[in-house]
Motif scaffolding. Structure first.
Motif, short mmCIF file in Angstrom:
data_model
loop_
_atom_site.label_atom_id
_atom_site.label_comp_id
_atom_site.label_asym_id
_atom_site.label_seq_id
_atom_site.Cartn_x
_atom_site.Cartn_y
_atom_site.Cartn_z
N ILE A 120 44.60 35.48 22.97
CA ILE A 120 45.89 35.50 21.86
C ILE A 120 45.83 34.14 21.39
O ILE A 120 46.02 34.05 19.92
N ARG A 121 45.73 33.08 22.18
CA ARG A 121 45.72 31.82 21.41
C ARG A 121 44.53 31.64 20.77
O ARG A 121 44.61 30.84 19.38
N ARG A 122 43.63 32.07 20.88
CA ARG A 122 42.15 31.99 19.90
C ARG A 122 42.47 32.47 18.60
O ARG A 122 42.08 31.92 17.73
N VAL A 123 42.84 33.74 18.72
CA VAL A 123 42.94 34.43 17.12
C VAL A 123 44.20 33.79 16.35
O VAL A 123 44.17 33.82 15.36
N ALA A 124 45.19 33.36 17.00
CA ALA A 124 46.34 32.75 16.32
C ALA A 124 45.97 31.42 15.71
O ALA A 124 45.84 31.20 14.43
N ARG A 125 45.15 30.81 16.53
CA ARG A 125 44.34 29.41 15.82
C ARG A 125 43.42 29.63 14.87
O ARG A 125 43.13 28.72 14.13
N GLN A 126 42.55 30.62 15.16
CA GLN A 126 41.75 31.06 14.11
C GLN A 126 42.28 31.32 12.76
O GLN A 126 41.75 31.03 11.82
N TRP A 127 43.14 32.40 12.60
CA TRP A 127 43.76 32.80 11.44
C TRP A 127 44.97 31.91 10.86
O TRP A 127 45.17 32.16 9.60
N ARG A 128 45.52 31.23 11.79
CA ARG A 128 46.95 30.50 11.30
C ARG A 128 47.76 31.37 10.36
O ARG A 128 47.92 30.78 9.25
N PRO A 129 47.98 32.38 10.72
CA PRO A 129 49.16 33.26 10.04
C PRO A 129 50.37 32.48 9.62
O PRO A 129 51.08 31.78 10.43
N ASP A 130 50.71 33.13 8.24
CA ASP A 130 52.14 32.72 8.09
C ASP A 130 53.23 33.57 8.92
O ASP A 130 54.26 33.04 9.08
N VAL A 131 52.88 34.71 9.12
CA VAL A 131 53.67 35.58 9.84
C VAL A 131 52.89 36.23 10.80
O VAL A 131 51.60 36.87 10.65
N ILE A 132 53.25 36.63 12.28
CA ILE A 132 52.66 37.25 13.37
C ILE A 132 53.49 38.50 13.44
O ILE A 132 54.91 38.21 13.80
N LEU A 133 52.83 39.70 13.20
CA LEU A 133 53.76 40.95 13.61
C LEU A 133 53.34 41.45 14.96
O LEU A 133 52.00 41.95 15.04
N SER A 134 54.21 41.24 15.93
CA SER A 134 53.86 41.55 17.15
C SER A 134 54.05 43.13 17.74
O SER A 134 55.04 43.46 18.06
N ALA A 135 53.16 44.06 17.01
CA ALA A 135 53.39 45.54 17.42
C ALA A 135 52.81 45.78 18.72
O ALA A 135 53.00 47.18 18.88
N GLY A 136 51.67 45.26 19.26
CA GLY A 136 51.14 45.61 20.29
C GLY A 136 51.91 45.66 21.38
O GLY A 136 52.66 44.88 21.94
N ALA A 137 51.77 46.82 22.24
CA ALA A 137 52.57 46.83 23.68
C ALA A 137 51.99 47.94 24.58
O ALA A 137 51.21 48.65 24.14
N TYR A 138 52.34 47.74 25.79
CA TYR A 138 52.10 48.84 26.76
C TYR A 138 53.14 49.63 26.66
O TYR A 138 54.20 49.54 27.11
N THR A 139 52.89 51.08 26.29
CA THR A 139 53.89 51.96 25.88
C THR A 139 53.68 53.16 26.63
O THR A 139 54.39 54.09 26.60
N ALA A 140 52.83 53.37 27.69
CA ALA A 140 52.77 54.32 28.78
C ALA A 140 54.05 54.28 29.89
O ALA A 140 53.89 53.61 30.80
N VAL A 141 55.04 54.65 29.29
CA VAL A 141 56.40 54.33 29.94
C VAL A 141 56.12 54.95 31.59
O VAL A 141 56.76 54.18 32.45
N ASP A 142 55.85 55.98 31.99
CA ASP A 142 55.59 56.44 33.18
C ASP A 142 54.57 55.80 34.01
O ASP A 142 54.72 55.41 34.99
N LYS A 143 53.33 55.63 33.42
CA LYS A 143 52.23 55.10 33.83
C LYS A 143 52.73 53.35 34.61
O LYS A 143 52.03 53.11 35.36
N ALA A 144 53.45 52.87 33.58
CA ALA A 144 54.33 51.39 33.96
C ALA A 144 54.92 51.53 35.37
O ALA A 144 54.62 50.29 35.93
N GLU A 145 55.26 52.57 35.72
CA GLU A 145 55.81 52.38 37.00
C GLU A 145 55.11 52.22 38.26
O GLU A 145 55.13 51.42 39.28
N SER A 146 53.57 52.42 37.86
CA SER A 146 52.71 52.21 39.14
C SER A 146 51.53 50.96 38.64
O SER A 146 50.78 50.56 39.34
N ASP A 147 51.82 50.61 37.32
CA ASP A 147 50.83 49.74 36.67
C ASP A 147 51.56 48.35 36.31
O ASP A 147 51.50 47.95 34.98
#
Length: 305
Positions: A50-77
């Protein structure tokens, strides 16, 4: 301090192949350079990446859309869910602060316990009932603690033409089965990924890129379509409109069986009430949010075209 409008801004999107990330690529394309990162390009479970890509691209805006969305699987992960949903947003926030960038992060109705009678406002007490909800709340808290300039959008019942979601599942099952049973005691507002992306782009363009950044209204906001329904009502609306468009269904949309949540147990607890009051967003950013049924029409236009 006024931004330099003569240079082309850079927007960095994490989770670019997810439902919201995919639409953000479209909505931000006219505004500047879009750097779209999927998991292969940036593994959100690794802070160093994460730090590498942020420092590589130096964006004006970071859009944090990535997520762990497997709601049921998260209970064991649990470890993976917290790494991606809890730790990664804080790392992005730290990088955004160092760069003087805006961070936009997407959270969820699962931070609430769903026991309130009316729609939730941003200042209501949070009380997540699942690992997914707890990990997403941890991400919100990490952002707040970073001191970064950030917007956190809590949304609900997201559906897009790209990816897997409830609406597309109902279309598939409606074609395959002559009967369906759908939960009728959980309520929210089906919200298209396109609406989320378009609202984000409008706010960023109008009030971050071309506005007074010192007066930019940061913080937590609810972002969802207007109106409300149950999962049963949602399924009925999707299939009724699909049938009207000539889609051949085995099931009668008006004969979908309404069932209680207890009849369909799942590993992770779902909020019975996912209704989100969006007044703060609408007032602070002068945004109009269309009714969820309009979103269904738009979604079907995309899926069935």
């Amino acid at each position: 301090m006024q931004p330099d409008v003569s240079r082309i801004p850079t927007f960095l999107i994490t989770g670019s192949n997810g439902q919201v990330g995919f639409e953000l690529r479209r909505s931000f394309a006219p505004l500047g350079r879009v750097v779209a990162l999927d998991r292969a390009a940036c593994d959100l479970s690794r802070a160093d990446e994460i730090r590498r890509v942020a420092r590589q691209w130096r964006p004006d805006v970071i859009l944090s859309a990535g997520a762990y969305t497997a709601v049921d699987k998260a209970e064991s992960d649990v470890e993976a869910a917290y790494a991606i949903n809890g730790v990664a947003p804080g790392v992005l926030a730290e990088e955004a602060k160092a760069l003087g960038s805006l961070l936009v992060h997407y959270s969820t109705d699962y931070v609430y316990d769903g026991r309130k009678d009316g729609a939730y406002v941003e200042t209501d007490a949070v009380n997540p009932q699942s690992v997914y909800g707890k990990s997403k709340l941890a991400g919100e808290q990490a952002i707040a603690e970073s001191g970064a300039t950030a917007l956190v959008f809590r949304t609900c019942w997201v559906a897009g033409a790209h990816g897997v979601n409830f609406a597309k599942t109902m279309l598939k099952l409606g074609r395959e089965r002559d009967s369906l049973r759908v939960i009728a005691d959980q309520f929210g507002a089906p919200t298209t990924a396109a609406l989320i992306a378009d609202v984000t782009a409008q706010i960023v363009a109008r009030q971050w890129l071309h506005g007074q950044r010192e007066a930019f209204p940061t913080g937590v906001y609810h972002l969802a379509a207007a109106g409300e329904t149950s999962w049963h009502g949602y399924a009925t609306e999707v299939l009724r409109n699909a049938a009207a468009r000539g889609v051949e269904l085995k099931v009668d949309p008006l004969r979908i069986e309404a069932i209680p949540s207890v009849a369909y147990p799942l590993p992770a607890s779902r909020p019975a009430n996912s209704r989100l009051d969006t007044a703060r967003l609408r007032q602070n950013f002068d945004i109009h949010l269309p009714d969820w049924k309009q979103g269904i029409q738009f979604l079907l236009d995309q899926i069935l075209s």
